[in-house]
Enzyme design. Structure first.
Site, PDB file in Angstrom:
ATOM      1  N   ASP A  23      -2.974 -11.148  -1.388  1.00 45.86           N
ATOM      2  CA  ASP A  23      -3.391 -10.547  -0.114  1.00 45.86           C
ATOM      3  C   ASP A  23      -4.887 -10.234  -0.216  1.00 45.86           C
ATOM      4  O   ASP A  23      -5.386  -9.926  -1.303  1.00 45.86           O
ATOM      5  CB  ASP A  23      -2.594  -9.246   0.083  1.00 45.86           C
ATOM      6  CG  ASP A  23      -2.761  -8.586   1.438  1.00 45.86           C
ATOM      7  OD1 ASP A  23      -1.801  -8.616   2.217  1.00 45.86           O
ATOM      8  OD2 ASP A  23      -3.852  -8.018   1.706  1.00 45.86           O
ATOM      9  N   HIS A  30      -6.370  -7.690   0.626  1.00 45.12           N
ATOM     10  CA  HIS A  30      -6.562  -6.279   0.264  1.00 45.12           C
ATOM     11  C   HIS A  30      -6.055  -6.015  -1.160  1.00 45.12           C
ATOM     12  O   HIS A  30      -5.159  -6.721  -1.643  1.00 45.12           O
ATOM     13  CB  HIS A  30      -5.831  -5.371   1.261  1.00 45.12           C
ATOM     14  CG  HIS A  30      -6.331  -5.485   2.671  1.00 45.12           C
ATOM     15  ND1 HIS A  30      -5.731  -6.309   3.604  1.00 45.12           N
ATOM     16  CD2 HIS A  30      -7.387  -4.906   3.286  1.00 45.12           C
ATOM     17  CE1 HIS A  30      -6.401  -6.218   4.754  1.00 45.12           C
ATOM     18  NE2 HIS A  30      -7.417  -5.372   4.578  1.00 45.12           N
ATOM     19  N   ASP A  58      -3.719 -12.870   4.818  1.00 34.26           N
ATOM     20  CA  ASP A  58      -5.003 -12.426   5.369  1.00 34.26           C
ATOM     21  C   ASP A  58      -6.178 -12.859   4.498  1.00 34.26           C
ATOM     22  O   ASP A  58      -7.328 -12.578   4.816  1.00 34.26           O
ATOM     23  CB  ASP A  58      -5.009 -10.907   5.613  1.00 34.26           C
ATOM     24  CG  ASP A  58      -4.455 -10.117   4.443  1.00 34.26           C
ATOM     25  OD1 ASP A  58      -4.156 -10.705   3.385  1.00 34.26           O
ATOM     26  OD2 ASP A  58      -4.317  -8.878   4.596  1.00 34.26           O
ATOM     27  N   HIS A 103       0.794  -1.237   0.000  1.00 33.78           N
ATOM     28  CA  HIS A 103       0.000   0.000   0.000  1.00 33.78           C
ATOM     29  C   HIS A 103       0.826   1.286   0.000  1.00 33.78           C
ATOM     30  O   HIS A 103       0.288   2.351  -0.315  1.00 33.78           O
ATOM     31  CB  HIS A 103      -0.929   0.063   1.221  1.00 33.78           C
ATOM     32  CG  HIS A 103      -1.931  -1.044   1.299  1.00 33.78           C
ATOM     33  ND1 HIS A 103      -2.834  -1.303   0.294  1.00 33.78           N
ATOM     34  CD2 HIS A 103      -2.169  -1.971   2.269  1.00 33.78           C
ATOM     35  CE1 HIS A 103      -3.600  -2.346   0.643  1.00 33.78           C
ATOM     36  NE2 HIS A 103      -3.208  -2.767   1.843  1.00 33.78           N
TER      37      HIS A 103
END
Ligand code: TV1
Ligand code: CA
Ligand code: ZN
Length: 384
Positions: free
Chosen positions: A182, A184, A272, A147
């Site tokens: 991931d 996200h 995750d 990110h």
């Protein structure tokens, strides 16, 4: 064996820096760097260190970090840590210490600069081992901080080691594929290469109301300018299971390999997306997550494996240890050997493969056929 379908061995390089184990984001924070030390302890206890070359620890230099980040942001990260600047200066403009709903995603923490240098140095060192032809697969479980933007911290990520590693690989390979599993969306990496025709970014992620990073990673976000159709996004609803995930993953990634023909692959293996994560709501098993790694490995293209998210730390460490075994092409016993951290695995019966309790898969709502529709949209983008 199952993890080595083509029966071929790979030369694997492994990066581990013990200086990351004690980094502390704060008492209530979900990001626990010690999970990487736990994964390392498991890797060691299974004897997997004997099957890999250990890369020498080398923190990234300020110049290397500046290659993908703004100078003023890098100066701030360094000066805040070394006490050369008050933490009260305008740090919020750089994504640091912002309080949202009573919690801080990117706190200014002790050793922050050193931490950034260590995890990004690992990804750079691993990329260089691939570029030099010294390894077929290189691993840095402390990396994968997808990110971070050029001028600010975001989503627990201070510097973007992935952007640094891809940039390094571009000096040696014509086309680099970035794949992100991931839970996200891999927004920082996507943004860095949105207009590049030499980097294709592909992110699989949970895309639901109120889920970070909110408005990014829609199925029709396909990049821009010279990079158009070299950005792919595969958004998912809650409850995705192994079977549904691979019904999307396999056809999409097989086609990506066919049309883009990357000379190197960088894969962010955020854990995750596993069942039972503290933040994510997908239902992958460790076997399902690792099949993504095994599938990409089977193409026999230089492969960089990075960590990322993962907030139920016993699951994360078991997952990355198992994926290390997949990389070297060894099947490991399901019973976790006794070692320093073994008490963390009590809840999962001291097994690597903990059970997935299947709930409602909101992607598999027969009428809407979400999986088929989304896969077809992505394949259609790829045909362009
Ligand atoms: C401190 C203490 C920080 C408790 C952060 C969950 C916390 C979160 C905390 C949290 C939390 C996020 C947002 C903040 C909008 C912002 C490494 C309301 C219980 C790669 C990053 C997710 C994921 C950021 C990183 C997200 C990665 N979720 N408790 N913060 N806000 N931020 O939603 O992709 O895995 O949650
Ligand atoms: Ca993702
Ligand atoms: Zn994540």
């Amino acid at each position: 064996s199952a993890s080595c379908p083509d029966g071929q061995k790979r030369r694997v390089c492994y990066y581990y820096d013990s200086g990351i184990a004690n980094v502390d984001y704060g008492p209530r924070h979900n990001m626990v760097p010690r999970r990487v030390d736990m994964a390392h302890a498991l890797v060691r206890s299974y004897g997997l260190l004997d099957d890999m070359t250990r890369l020498r620890e080398r923190p990234a230099t300020e110049d290397e970090i500046c290659a993908v980040h703004d100078h003023d942001y890098v100066d701030l990260l360094r000066d805040l840590t070394l006490g050369n600047k008050p933490v009260t200066c305008d740090v919020k403009a750089y994504g640091l210490n912002k309080v949202v709903n009573g919690s801080i995603d990117n706190p200014v923490i002790p050793g922050m600069w050193d931490y950034c240098q260590r995890y990004s140095g690992g990804s750079l060192t691993a990329a260089r081992a691939l570029a030099a032809g010294e390894a077929d697969i290189a691993i840095n479980w402390s990396g994968g901080m997808h990110h971070a933007c050029s001028g600010k911290a975001s989503g627990f990520c201070y510097v973007n080691d992935i952007t640094m590693a891809v940039t390094e690989l571009l000096a040696h390979f014509r086309r680099v594929l970035y794949l992100d599993i991931d839970v996200h969306h891999g927004d920082g990496v996507e943004a860095a290469f949105a207009d590049s025709n030499r980097v294709m970014t592909v992110s699989f992620h949970q895309c639901t109301e109120g889920f970070f990073p909110f408005k990014n990673g829609l199925v029709d976000d396909v990049g821009e300018g010279t990079g158009i159709y070299r950005t792919l996004n595969v958004p998912m609803k809650e409850g995705m299971d192994d079977e549904g995930y691979h019904r999307m993953f396999r056809p999409i990634m097989a086609r990506v390999m066919e049309v883009f023909q990357p000379e190197a692959i960088v894969m962010q293996c955020g854990a995750d997306s596993l069942f039972g994560d503290k933040l994510g709501r997908l239902n992958l098993s460790i076997g399902g997550h690792a099949r993504c790694v095994a599938f990409m490995r089977s193409f026999n293209v230089p492969l960089l494996l990075l960590g990322g998210g993962g907030y139920t730390v016993n699951h994360v460490a078991a997952c990355w240890c198992y994926e290390t075994a997949v990389a070297v092409g060894k099947e490991i016993h399901d019973d976790i050997p006794s070692h320093w951290y073994d008490h963390y695995y009590q809840d999962q019966g001291y097994k690597i493969h903990y059970p997935v309790k299947q709930g409602r898969n909101k992607n598999d709502n027969g009428r809407e056929a979400y999986i088929a529709t989304t896969t077809n949209k992505v394949l259609d983008h790829l045909s362009k």
